[in-house]
Write a protein that holds these residues in place. Sequence first.
Motif, PDB file in Angstrom:
ATOM      1  N   SER A  14       0.832  -1.200   0.000  1.00 43.52           N
ATOM      2  CA  SER A  14       0.000   0.000   0.000  1.00 43.52           C
ATOM      3  C   SER A  14       0.871   1.255   0.000  1.00 43.52           C
ATOM      4  O   SER A  14       2.007   1.236   0.435  1.00 43.52           O
ATOM      5  N   ILE A  15       0.282   2.317  -0.508  1.00 45.18           N
ATOM      6  CA  ILE A  15       0.943   3.611  -0.636  1.00 45.18           C
ATOM      7  C   ILE A  15       0.062   4.662   0.036  1.00 45.18           C
ATOM      8  O   ILE A  15      -1.149   4.690  -0.176  1.00 45.18           O
ATOM      9  N   LYS A  16       0.692   5.515   0.831  1.00 46.80           N
ATOM     10  CA  LYS A  16      -0.016   6.652   1.409  1.00 46.80           C
ATOM     11  C   LYS A  16       0.385   7.899   0.630  1.00 46.80           C
ATOM     12  O   LYS A  16       1.564   8.153   0.412  1.00 46.80           O
ATOM     13  N   LEU A  17      -0.620   8.655   0.205  1.00 45.52           N
ATOM     14  CA  LEU A  17      -0.377   9.923  -0.469  1.00 45.52           C
ATOM     15  C   LEU A  17      -0.597  11.034   0.546  1.00 45.52           C
ATOM     16  O   LEU A  17      -1.634  11.083   1.202  1.00 45.52           O
ATOM     17  N   ARG A  18       0.409  11.917   0.666  1.00 50.28           N
ATOM     18  CA  ARG A  18       0.321  13.020   1.621  1.00 50.28           C
ATOM     19  C   ARG A  18       0.437  14.346   0.903  1.00 50.28           C
ATOM     20  O   ARG A  18       1.191  14.480  -0.060  1.00 50.28           O
ATOM     21  N   GLN A  40      -1.049  14.883 -18.554  1.00 46.76           N
ATOM     22  CA  GLN A  40      -0.830  16.286 -18.919  1.00 46.76           C
ATOM     23  C   GLN A  40       0.632  16.614 -19.216  1.00 46.76           C
ATOM     24  O   GLN A  40       0.939  17.759 -19.537  1.00 46.76           O
ATOM     25  N   HIS A  41       1.521  15.626 -19.088  1.00 43.16           N
ATOM     26  CA  HIS A  41       2.959  15.842 -19.317  1.00 43.16           C
ATOM     27  C   HIS A  41       3.476  16.970 -18.423  1.00 43.16           C
ATOM     28  O   HIS A  41       4.201  17.859 -18.879  1.00 43.16           O
ATOM     29  N   THR A  42       3.073  16.951 -17.157  1.00 40.95           N
ATOM     30  CA  THR A  42       3.497  17.985 -16.211  1.00 40.95           C
ATOM     31  C   THR A  42       4.154  17.336 -15.000  1.00 40.95           C
ATOM     32  O   THR A  42       4.035  16.136 -14.781  1.00 40.95           O
ATOM     33  N   VAL A  43       4.817  18.155 -14.215  1.00 48.17           N
ATOM     34  CA  VAL A  43       5.414  17.710 -12.965  1.00 48.17           C
ATOM     35  C   VAL A  43       4.996  18.703 -11.893  1.00 48.17           C
ATOM     36  O   VAL A  43       5.584  19.772 -11.763  1.00 48.17           O
ATOM     37  N   THR A  44       3.947  18.355 -11.155  1.00 47.43           N
ATOM     38  CA  THR A  44       3.424  19.298 -10.165  1.00 47.43           C
ATOM     39  C   THR A  44       4.007  19.095  -8.776  1.00 47.43           C
ATOM     40  O   THR A  44       4.148  20.045  -8.025  1.00 47.43           O
ATOM     41  N   GLY A  45       4.322  17.849  -8.433  1.00 46.77           N
ATOM     42  CA  GLY A  45       4.808  17.583  -7.082  1.00 46.77           C
ATOM     43  C   GLY A  45       3.769  17.907  -6.022  1.00 46.77           C
ATOM     44  O   GLY A  45       4.103  18.325  -4.922  1.00 46.77           O
ATOM     45  N   TYR A  46       2.496  17.716  -6.346  1.00 47.05           N
ATOM     46  CA  TYR A  46       1.393  18.065  -5.451  1.00 47.05           C
ATOM     47  C   TYR A  46       1.410  17.251  -4.160  1.00 47.05           C
ATOM     48  O   TYR A  46       1.083  17.744  -3.108  1.00 47.05           O
ATOM     49  N   TYR A  47       1.765  15.989  -4.234  1.00 46.47           N
ATOM     50  CA  TYR A  47       1.743  15.127  -3.063  1.00 46.47           C
ATOM     51  C   TYR A  47       3.026  14.320  -2.972  1.00 46.47           C
ATOM     52  O   TYR A  47       3.795  14.229  -3.919  1.00 46.47           O
ATOM     53  N   GLU A  48       3.206  13.718  -1.798  1.00 48.05           N
ATOM     54  CA  GLU A  48       4.310  12.801  -1.570  1.00 48.05           C
ATOM     55  C   GLU A  48       3.717  11.404  -1.412  1.00 48.05           C
ATOM     56  O   GLU A  48       2.637  11.250  -0.838  1.00 48.05           O
ATOM     57  N   ALA A  49       4.409  10.397  -1.918  1.00 43.99           N
ATOM     58  CA  ALA A  49       3.941   9.017  -1.814  1.00 43.99           C
ATOM     59  C   ALA A  49       4.904   8.224  -0.936  1.00 43.99           C
ATOM     60  O   ALA A  49       6.123   8.303  -1.117  1.00 43.99           O
TER      61      ALA A  49
END
Length: 128
Positions: A14-18, A40-49
Amino acid sequence: AQKTDSLFLIRYGSIKLRHKGHVYRVLRKGGYFGLTDFVQHTVTGYYEAFASGPTKVLELKQNAVKARIDSRPQLSAMFYYFICQVIDNDLREALRETFPGSWTAHIDAKVAAVMEKAEEDSKPQEGV
């Protein structure tokens, strides 16, 4: 931490997204994350896994996938059609969870009726 436009598929574990230090989603076997950035071919870095215990995750790198499907239009169409189906399923599930027993059930019933009608119309008719 690494920012990437890859799509990740969870084989087991399992993976937790923060986001901002708070866990907002836990994903398990068969789950995925990174779809929005991948498409979208983007790199947002919105969350950590973060893995929770023994976990195996497969990474589909955007550039590697693009290199393999760019020269094969049929494969490209099939791949992105599959991605669209995944997004559609996720949206329907989110609507069911957010608005239980509401119009989503009505829409699902309408879709089922249309599919049933299409099946009836495609059956060979006797004496014709």
